[in-house]
Design an enzyme around this catalytic site. Sequence first.
Site, short mmCIF file in Angstrom:
data_model
loop_
_atom_site.label_atom_id
_atom_site.label_comp_id
_atom_site.label_asym_id
_atom_site.label_seq_id
_atom_site.Cartn_x
_atom_site.Cartn_y
_atom_site.Cartn_z
CG ASP A 1 -2.08 -0.92 1.14
OD1 ASP A 1 -2.08 -1.76 0.22
OD2 ASP A 1 -2.98 -0.85 2.01
CG ASP A 2 -0.03 3.79 2.35
OD1 ASP A 2 -1.19 3.62 1.92
OD2 ASP A 2 0.26 3.79 3.56
CG HIS B 1 2.19 -0.11 4.28
ND1 HIS B 1 1.76 -1.09 5.14
CD2 HIS B 1 1.16 0.78 4.14
CE1 HIS B 1 0.51 -0.81 5.52
NE2 HIS B 1 0.13 0.31 4.93
#
Length: 316
Positions: free
Chosen positions: A131-132, A282
């Site tokens: 993610d991100d 992440h």
Amino acid sequence: MKKVVKATSLLLLAAVLLTACSSGDNGSTEQSSPQPTAAATQEAAAPASSEPQETAGTTASPSPEPASAASASPGTGSTAGVEAPAATGTPAPGGQASAEEVPVLYHMNKNYDIVPNEEGTDKKVVLLTFDDGPKEAGLIHSLMDTLDKHQAKAIFFINGYRVQEHPELLELLHSRGGIIGNHSWDHIVLKDKSYTEVKKQLEDVQNIVKEVTGEAPQFFRPPHGAGGDVGKKVAAENGMLYMTWSVGSLDWEMKEKDTGKTETLIKNVTDQLHSGSNILMHELPWTAEALDQLLTTLEGKGYSFVDPRSIELEMR
């Protein structure tokens, strides 16, 4: 009386000679032949045979084909006097497709785990997600290098504002084979937002990703795992599979100064590990550092990495 007979004979002889002279071909320089007999005349009048003439004891053989035409082989580019058509970039019917085709073998259940569609399909698989991003080219290369080493695919859930700032990073991620997912534009909690706002948060990402890569995301993960019913509705309207995760690496709780991050991350994952695990990670430096050892550990436990493209886009 004798004179009359003699004169008559001379006249008859002259008439015969005149007849013989007139029977030759007009304009011919060849010497005239004697008159044919009646039988010969009838034989000459018969039509000549239409069958080919053959020498006794042999059969006439056909003439050989010209060597230039008979010996021309495929791929030489031309035959005698005929230029071959130029090759084109379009594959022949039945040829290999340019785009990679991945069979749909799995679906996602309500626990966000990956489950085989049929008996006999490997169920000891995990889904890798990050993610991100996209954040840094160095991180992208590091993550993708490790994934390539293990022949693994992963979903990268990206934020729209990051793509707007650095579209070249999304281009890089896409070119390296990352599967792009939608993580909303601003990384905000969506469950309490209006339909209109959630729609904008998701669809603005769809649009910018398609603009940069040519393909809109097919997977959606709400920030903080909180999309609510409205997030699920908008995701479905855009043809995306809504998911959170079933195993968290907790890499987001780690700090740069912490020691033993690789061991901690691996322990966090393996403590929750099960068939079909949907693993949340992440785009972070310590995650990139730990990834090779993590994937090696998972392989050692008998797990393989599911290709996200083999997952149905509807939850069961």
